[in-house]
Design an enzyme around this catalytic site. Structure first.
Site, short mmCIF file in Angstrom:
data_model
loop_
_atom_site.label_atom_id
_atom_site.label_comp_id
_atom_site.label_asym_id
_atom_site.label_seq_id
_atom_site.Cartn_x
_atom_site.Cartn_y
_atom_site.Cartn_z
N GLN A 202 10.06 -3.96 -11.15
CA GLN A 202 8.85 -3.54 -10.84
C GLN A 202 7.73 -4.02 -12.02
OE1 GLN A 202 8.02 -2.24 -7.06
NE2 GLN A 202 10.12 -3.23 -7.51
N ALA A 243 3.26 4.08 -2.19
CA ALA A 243 4.51 3.21 -2.44
C ALA A 243 3.56 2.08 -3.33
CB ALA A 243 5.09 2.78 -1.31
N HIS A 244 4.43 1.17 -3.63
CA HIS A 244 4.46 0.11 -4.47
C HIS A 244 3.21 -0.91 -3.72
CE1 HIS A 244 8.26 -2.30 -3.78
NE2 HIS A 244 7.54 -1.91 -2.48
N ASN A 245 2.35 -1.69 -4.72
CA ASN A 245 1.34 -2.63 -3.99
C ASN A 245 0.35 -1.93 -3.14
OD1 ASN A 245 3.10 -4.20 -5.27
ND2 ASN A 245 4.44 -4.81 -3.39
N SER A 263 2.71 -1.99 0.12
CA SER A 263 1.91 -3.16 0.38
C SER A 263 0.95 -2.73 1.51
CB SER A 263 2.68 -4.22 0.76
OG SER A 263 3.52 -4.79 -0.39
#
Lengths: 356, 356, 356
Positions: A202, A243-245, A263
């Site tokens: 990541q 969460a990521h993005n 995302s």
């Protein structure tokens, strides 16, 4: 001002309210309508509390013009009493964390190359990583862990036990409560040929805009290849998981235990209730409102208020309805067939001679 | 007692059970039915484990009179075997955290004016704020952060990494697990005229009664203008979120990841399952039970057991039912119309001559 | 290799991909298709990103044979591009936490009898309990609290602020993110005769297999009388809650905020979405997939994909359907009655002479 507290006249002038009552009366603190004494200012917006308004012993109440008749005390009349009250409360109750002199506590660990503004607080057992930058008047509470190269903007507050991973950037006047984790790895996995899961490094970071407030035990993961972005003025309640993005637009609020998968892009000025879940790779239109407990499985193009879920019932009744849910599609098809059969019967009847 | 462990005779006398078997047999520990050896005491209440009872090699089993026939070992007969077992287990397995001598670890930071009872433990890297009071035999684990003026009652345990914000009061014999945050700011916001959110200072505190147990990563927010109150004997599992101004009545239990929004009042002796969500400003009657996953959107006046939600299904079937939920109201109206039309057909038929 | 980065030829040989393009081109890092420059490697699997593939300025792209025609750059062709990309990314971006020399930070507290491998890192303000064992190349981040007798295997990483309670065993190459709590007491209570709750001592531990990844603010409770077990290769996202005695089979993944109640056994290679809840004492078959938001109230014997819940709708529409759910059983019974009545009408009609 002189003496303890502030005069109502001064408050009216400073916060843009119209005073009904003696401008020389002083208030020292804010309080709830029912608990306020003669040194306290209260506010009234919730009609359910009209009884408390009528019986208040507060020195003054911030309220709307229309509620003036029910106020037995002095009043600060404003179109938006909650906002005026919030501002006065901030002024009467300055941040207790910054009561002492700034500086770096002797038990704090500051790695080489970290730059800490002399006006900042770094409290006991905090760890400031190499190359991190702590801005003017920032407060890094006890036992916080600030990773390598992190930037914390002016006047931001990390209450205690906050971890910020390497390379994340936090704006000005941001508040983060205890136990929150900014910039841990996103949940990025690739399935290998044998069914095992491989970690995808990541490599993004987290960027948090100005005036963001983050509750306790919140997690905001770093992006996989780009950054996770929290827009300015966003407010996240306890236990929120980002969460990521993910990108969250400015001035969006999200209540406790809500979660956003990877995302997803949430627009500006959304209002998201508690325990909401939003799947990944979606787009939520600016201004969208989501009721508590909503589960979002597709993008929302049109702003509006959305909800999902079923009502609470006594368990015996609920269980019968719960079981029927499994047959809902069958029921719908039965209804459709019934409609056709009844229509046929009706047509048939019309074809018959009336009466006898 | 002499020798390792305790005799069954002594346990029977001390914990009010009736012994079937040799009073001089000694047990040193408790264990599960299937894992217990000849030095261990087990218990039996779950009928699904009757096979394990019959095959146990335990020295003795705590059980109900009615299950005596299935027990191949000595037995401690009690009306409430789980409670007797819990008490014996507590006696046989004293708290390992207090094994060493009390005192303040040299790496702990104790701010001026804090009072720490000489019989208390303050472990490595803990921080005790100015004016805080740590009661007799209290245990403040490693890396805990105790804010200014906090009171921790006698015999309470904060395992590790617990943050308690300024001014919160924790009773006696309270247990708080790692990562929990007591007294962070509530999610109190006022919407400004331009749509931005203003923070309303959170000026209350948190009051936690005696004998409360709080799991790991729990958040209990401080009140806005009054206190958030957790009644005596309340048990909160991991990841529970309690918002500002909430009041939880004595002896209520709440399982993992449940959340309560602001200002809700929950009565005494409620049993709340896991992943339950309760909206704000509600009242939940004493003795109410809520199934896991229940979503509570209105007050509950009558105690009872309540639930909400839909059943798990294979995804293809679920998706069809899921889609039909959007038409549930239309289906209900179609049924109503069908009932009328069929009744009309039936009335019509009755009006016709029978048969041919 | 010489010069910055790695040649495509070397990557192709090392990671088992087939190269289309110049084997001497070097890449130094990985990036997303749309952000990659001429020193970067990207990957393509998601058809929605085909436009980004066509426009990429990456040096090379890992992709499937079938997508080669859309790639304007060099390509590393592989049957499983995500897995090849993950491995290359790991090689190009080594773990930043281990950049410095190993050793025990002077502010760390190491209790007597702890054994720390000389190749391990123990960072600032970490606490290593008596008798704990920290394996080769393990990384114990800042402010972690490692309890008495804990074992941490080789190459495992505890990022920061992780608490591991006494006696828990963590395998090799395990990664645990900040704020997670391993081995807190399970929620084990016995109801006493007066309705109060008695704590049942939690005497098991937690055993975590090799290659497990655990997100931020995860809680895994210790077993009551036996251990809670997390199988090898399991991946748990942020805020996951695993209750006491749970067993999770190897290579199962669980997304953020999901929770598993006590004593449930989850098979190997399950894929569990976010915000899933699983009741206690259940068995979930190996290979089971659970959609996000699923609520599991019974054991699952047949692997497959399961879901529960209702669709998101505009709140006005939702509210009507929501209210009708309370009548779902009544509706089903009405349909059943209608079917009978209509059949009777139809039978009646058949008994009549056709037409007139």
């Amino acid at each position: 001002m002189s003496g303890p507290g502030v005069t109502l006249g001064e408050l009216a002038a400073r916060f843009g309210a119209r005073l009904h009552g003696d401008p020389d009366v002083r208030v020292a603190r804010v309080a709830a309508l029912e608990a306020a004494g003669p040194d306290a200012l209260a506010y009234f917006v919730d009609p359910k509390l009209r009884g408390a308004l009528r019986g208040t012993r507060a020195a003054a109440v911030v309220l709307r013009e229309a509620d003036l008749a029910d106020c037995p005390a002095a009043a600060l009349v404003a179109a938006n009493p909650a906002a005026v009250f919030a501002r006065i409360a901030q002024a009467l109750h300055p941040d207790p964390l910054r009561a002492g002199p700034p500086g770096v506590h002797p038990t704090a660990v500051v790695e080489p190359g970290a730059r800490i503004d002399p006006s900042a607080w770094v409290q006991a057992h905090a760890v400031i990583g190499a190359g991190a930058v702590i801005g003017p008047r920032a407060y890094i509470g006890p036992a916080c862990v600030i990773g390598e190269g992190v930037e914390i903007g002016a006047d931001s507050t990390l209450a205690a036990q906050v971890t910020v991973y390497r390379g994340c950037r936090i704006g000005q006047r941001v508040s983060i409560h205890a136990g929150s984790v900014i910039g841990a790895d996103g949940f990025g996995l690739a399935r290998d040929d044998d069914g095992r899961w491989l970690k995808i490094p990541q490599l993004g970071a987290v960027e948090i805009g100005d005036d963001v407030e983050i509750g306790a035990c919140v997690t905001i993961d770093r992006g996989a290849l780009r950054d996770t972005v929290i827009g300015e003025g966003v407010k996240l309640d306890n236990h929120v998981h980002i969460a990521h993005n993910v990108v969250i637009g400015a001035h969006t609020v999200m209540a406790g235990t809500s979660a956003v998968a990877g995302s997803t892009v949430i627009g500006e000025r959304c209002a998201i209730g508690g325990a909401v879940g939003i799947l990944g790779h979606l787009r939520i239109a600016p201004g969208t409102r989501l009721n508590a407990f909503a589960t979002v499985t597709h993008s929302i193009d049109a702003p509006g208020c959305y909800a999902s879920g079923t009502p609470l019932q006594p368990v015996e009744q609920w269980r019968r309805n719960w079981a029927r849910f499994k047959s809902l599609d069958a029921m719908a098809r039965q209804i459709k067939a019934l409609l056709q059969r009844v229509a046929a019967l009706e047509a048939d009847r019309k074809g018959e001679p009336k009466g006898k």
